[in-house]
Design a protein around this motif. Sequence first.
Motif, PDB file in Angstrom:
ATOM      1  N   PRO A 141       0.812  -1.232   0.000  1.00 52.54           N
ATOM      2  CA  PRO A 141       0.000   0.000   0.000  1.00 52.54           C
ATOM      3  C   PRO A 141       0.837   1.272   0.000  1.00 52.54           C
ATOM      4  O   PRO A 141       0.390   2.310  -0.492  1.00 52.54           O
ATOM      5  CB  PRO A 141      -0.817  -0.127   1.293  1.00 52.54           C
ATOM      6  N   GLN A 142       2.067   1.210   0.499  1.00 50.44           N
ATOM      7  CA  GLN A 142       2.921   2.392   0.519  1.00 50.44           C
ATOM      8  C   GLN A 142       3.459   2.742  -0.873  1.00 50.44           C
ATOM      9  O   GLN A 142       3.978   3.843  -1.076  1.00 50.44           O
ATOM     10  CB  GLN A 142       4.078   2.181   1.493  1.00 50.44           C
ATOM     11  N   ILE A 143       3.338   1.815  -1.815  1.00 52.42           N
ATOM     12  CA  ILE A 143       3.718   2.125  -3.196  1.00 52.42           C
ATOM     13  C   ILE A 143       2.483   2.125  -4.111  1.00 52.42           C
ATOM     14  O   ILE A 143       2.588   1.992  -5.318  1.00 52.42           O
ATOM     15  CB  ILE A 143       4.775   1.121  -3.730  1.00 52.42           C
ATOM     16  N   GLY A 144       1.318   2.247  -3.472  1.00 48.02           N
ATOM     17  CA  GLY A 144       0.081   2.415  -4.219  1.00 48.02           C
ATOM     18  C   GLY A 144      -0.639   1.154  -4.624  1.00 48.02           C
ATOM     19  O   GLY A 144      -1.544   1.196  -5.456  1.00 48.02           O
ATOM     20  N   ILE A 145      -0.261   0.006  -4.064  1.00 46.02           N
ATOM     21  CA  ILE A 145      -0.912  -1.266  -4.410  1.00 46.02           C
ATOM     22  C   ILE A 145      -1.566  -1.829  -3.147  1.00 46.02           C
ATOM     23  O   ILE A 145      -0.880  -2.245  -2.215  1.00 46.02           O
ATOM     24  CB  ILE A 145       0.092  -2.283  -4.968  1.00 46.02           C
ATOM     25  N   SER A 146      -2.878  -1.807  -3.115  1.00 46.37           N
ATOM     26  CA  SER A 146      -3.612  -2.288  -1.943  1.00 46.37           C
ATOM     27  C   SER A 146      -4.439  -3.511  -2.313  1.00 46.37           C
ATOM     28  O   SER A 146      -4.992  -3.588  -3.415  1.00 46.37           O
ATOM     29  CB  SER A 146      -4.529  -1.200  -1.388  1.00 46.37           C
ATOM     30  N   MET A 147      -4.517  -4.463  -1.380  1.00 46.27           N
ATOM     31  CA  MET A 147      -5.302  -5.676  -1.581  1.00 46.27           C
ATOM     32  C   MET A 147      -6.106  -5.973  -0.333  1.00 46.27           C
ATOM     33  O   MET A 147      -5.709  -5.594   0.778  1.00 46.27           O
ATOM     34  CB  MET A 147      -4.384  -6.859  -1.887  1.00 46.27           C
ATOM     35  N   SER A 148      -7.209  -6.658  -0.505  1.00 47.35           N
ATOM     36  CA  SER A 148      -7.987  -7.113   0.643  1.00 47.35           C
ATOM     37  C   SER A 148      -7.217  -8.218   1.362  1.00 47.35           C
ATOM     38  O   SER A 148      -6.337  -8.863   0.762  1.00 47.35           O
ATOM     39  CB  SER A 148      -9.336  -7.646   0.180  1.00 47.35           C
ATOM     40  N   PRO A 149      -7.528  -8.453   2.637  1.00 45.00           N
ATOM     41  CA  PRO A 149      -6.853  -9.553   3.341  1.00 45.00           C
ATOM     42  C   PRO A 149      -7.020 -10.900   2.633  1.00 45.00           C
ATOM     43  O   PRO A 149      -6.084 -11.705   2.593  1.00 45.00           O
ATOM     44  CB  PRO A 149      -7.526  -9.561   4.712  1.00 45.00           C
ATOM     45  N   LEU A 150      -8.200 -11.142   2.046  1.00 43.43           N
ATOM     46  CA  LEU A 150      -8.428 -12.414   1.354  1.00 43.43           C
ATOM     47  C   LEU A 150      -7.518 -12.539   0.132  1.00 43.43           C
ATOM     48  O   LEU A 150      -6.839 -13.559  -0.044  1.00 43.43           O
ATOM     49  CB  LEU A 150      -9.892 -12.514   0.932  1.00 43.43           C
ATOM     50  N   ALA A 151      -7.496 -11.510  -0.706  1.00 41.17           N
ATOM     51  CA  ALA A 151      -6.654 -11.556  -1.903  1.00 41.17           C
ATOM     52  C   ALA A 151      -5.186 -11.657  -1.534  1.00 41.17           C
ATOM     53  O   ALA A 151      -4.425 -12.411  -2.148  1.00 41.17           O
ATOM     54  CB  ALA A 151      -6.904 -10.315  -2.758  1.00 41.17           C
ATOM     55  N   CYS A 152      -4.785 -10.919  -0.514  1.00 38.58           N
ATOM     56  CA  CYS A 152      -3.390 -10.936  -0.083  1.00 38.58           C
ATOM     57  C   CYS A 152      -2.995 -12.310   0.443  1.00 38.58           C
ATOM     58  O   CYS A 152      -1.927 -12.829   0.124  1.00 38.58           O
ATOM     59  CB  CYS A 152      -3.179  -9.871   0.990  1.00 38.58           C
ATOM     60  N   GLY A 153      -3.874 -12.916   1.251  1.00 37.93           N
ATOM     61  CA  GLY A 153      -3.581 -14.229   1.800  1.00 37.93           C
ATOM     62  C   GLY A 153      -3.461 -15.293   0.726  1.00 37.93           C
ATOM     63  O   GLY A 153      -2.532 -16.109   0.737  1.00 37.93           O
ATOM     64  N   VAL A 154      -4.390 -15.287  -0.221  1.00 40.01           N
ATOM     65  CA  VAL A 154      -4.356 -16.265  -1.311  1.00 40.01           C
ATOM     66  C   VAL A 154      -3.100 -16.075  -2.160  1.00 40.01           C
ATOM     67  O   VAL A 154      -2.404 -17.045  -2.500  1.00 40.01           O
ATOM     68  CB  VAL A 154      -5.622 -16.142  -2.187  1.00 40.01           C
TER      69      VAL A 154
END
Length: 216
Positions: free
Chosen positions: A77-90
């Motif tokens: 997220p600090q470089i502009g890329i954010s994901m939901s916890p589900l997407a990040c975990g998968v």
Amino acid sequence: MTFDVLAHLLPLLAVGAGLTILVSAAAMILAIVLGMVTAVLSQMPGKWIRRLVRGYVELFRNTPLLIQLFILYFGFPQIGISMSPLACGVLALAIYTGAYNVEIFRAGLEAVPIGQHEAAVATGLSRFQEAFYVIIPQALRISFPSLGNNLVSLVKNSSLVSTIGLADLMFQANEAAYTDFVSFPAYGLAVVLYVVIILLLTRVINRIDRTLTARQ
């Protein structure tokens, strides 16, 4: 561990177990595809492709999954890329497990007898047809026992997604332990549910392995 405690915990942990199964299944599919595609790329003649594959494998096999998970969820997220916890975990589980799958599939590809390549060429198959219809199916059959062990490890590693707020089985057990002060029943029941999930997965893997062996 009274009946009332179990009656309170079981629905919560069952919801968490369902999310654990969802995350694990999605990550398994991605990890298998990623591992096979990357293993095929590692057999390509280009030296730079092989170096990229080796770099990917060495980077993700030699760093802890937890750090990779934190970088994806808190660092990106600090470089502009954010994901939901589900997407990040998968994604984290798939990339990490895929790095191990590369070596498994690569060994499977190299174990396919050279005569199979020669037979494919003799029948006029293109390079793509040879890979898709002859080499990859046999490599999958050879690699499957080791792949099955890797998938079981993925389910156990999925407990780390609780650290980024994903309400999986481990997260629900932690919440119950900290808020209701029922640590032993919560973690004990979580152990039982993990064992059930992994035993069911193992039975499915063994069934597929027997089917593949019978078709050889």
